[in-house]
Design a protein around this motif. Sequence first.
Motif, PDB file in Angstrom:
ATOM      1  N   PHE A  48       0.840  -1.096  -0.128  1.00 38.40           N
ATOM      2  CA  PHE A  48       0.049   0.191   0.019  1.00 38.40           C
ATOM      3  C   PHE A  48       0.880   1.385  -0.163  1.00 38.40           C
ATOM      4  O   PHE A  48       0.417   2.204  -0.768  1.00 38.40           O
ATOM      5  N   TYR A 101      -6.302  -0.117  -6.107  1.00 34.08           N
ATOM      6  CA  TYR A 101      -7.085  -0.476  -4.872  1.00 34.08           C
ATOM      7  C   TYR A 101      -8.581  -1.105  -5.285  1.00 34.08           C
ATOM      8  O   TYR A 101      -9.088  -0.534  -6.313  1.00 34.08           O
ATOM      9  N   SER A 167      -1.995   4.323   3.841  1.00 34.44           N
ATOM     10  CA  SER A 167      -1.906   2.906   4.019  1.00 34.44           C
ATOM     11  C   SER A 167      -0.603   2.313   4.550  1.00 34.44           C
ATOM     12  O   SER A 167       0.360   2.298   3.829  1.00 34.44           O
TER      13      SER A 167
END
Length: 167
Positions: A48, A101, A167
């Motif tokens: 991430f 994502y 993230s």
Amino acid sequence: MPADDTSSTPFLPQLIAQAFALLMDDLVQHLVDSGYDDLRPTHCLNVFRFMDCDGTRPTTLARRAGMTPQAMGELVNYLERHDYVRRVPDPTDGRGRVVVYADRGTEAAEVATKYFADLESRWVSAVGKGRLAEVKSALAQIVGGACDGAVGSNGPDRAGSSKASAS
């Protein structure tokens, strides 16, 4: 002559590493508590964190994370099975695929973004708004100077996004 107490103070890289470790441990626990109990620290640290908003090739993720493409492939496979990411055709080169994502990953990134805002508020309470602003400004200046001529804001070949940073 005054005593030199710098010998008991850790070097700046040690303090940054310790703060980052605390931040990551707390972030992962927050994600687990928020229902993302299938995420592991390695997903945040190695995937991430290095994803671009418009998608990133797995080989680029591997290079940015300092991993083999095979190891990154395993992480991406896991995240794809758990609906955090998807692989889609690369819009710049239809022969390749990029990691983006998926809905669950976007939701986890939003939880992480809120966590970071809350963390910053806690740090303001601990050290004061002015001192934290000085730390942020100094670190931004250091990072900016280290990245002169580099792609993105995360160092050489580490172009990032707000979502990637969250993230």
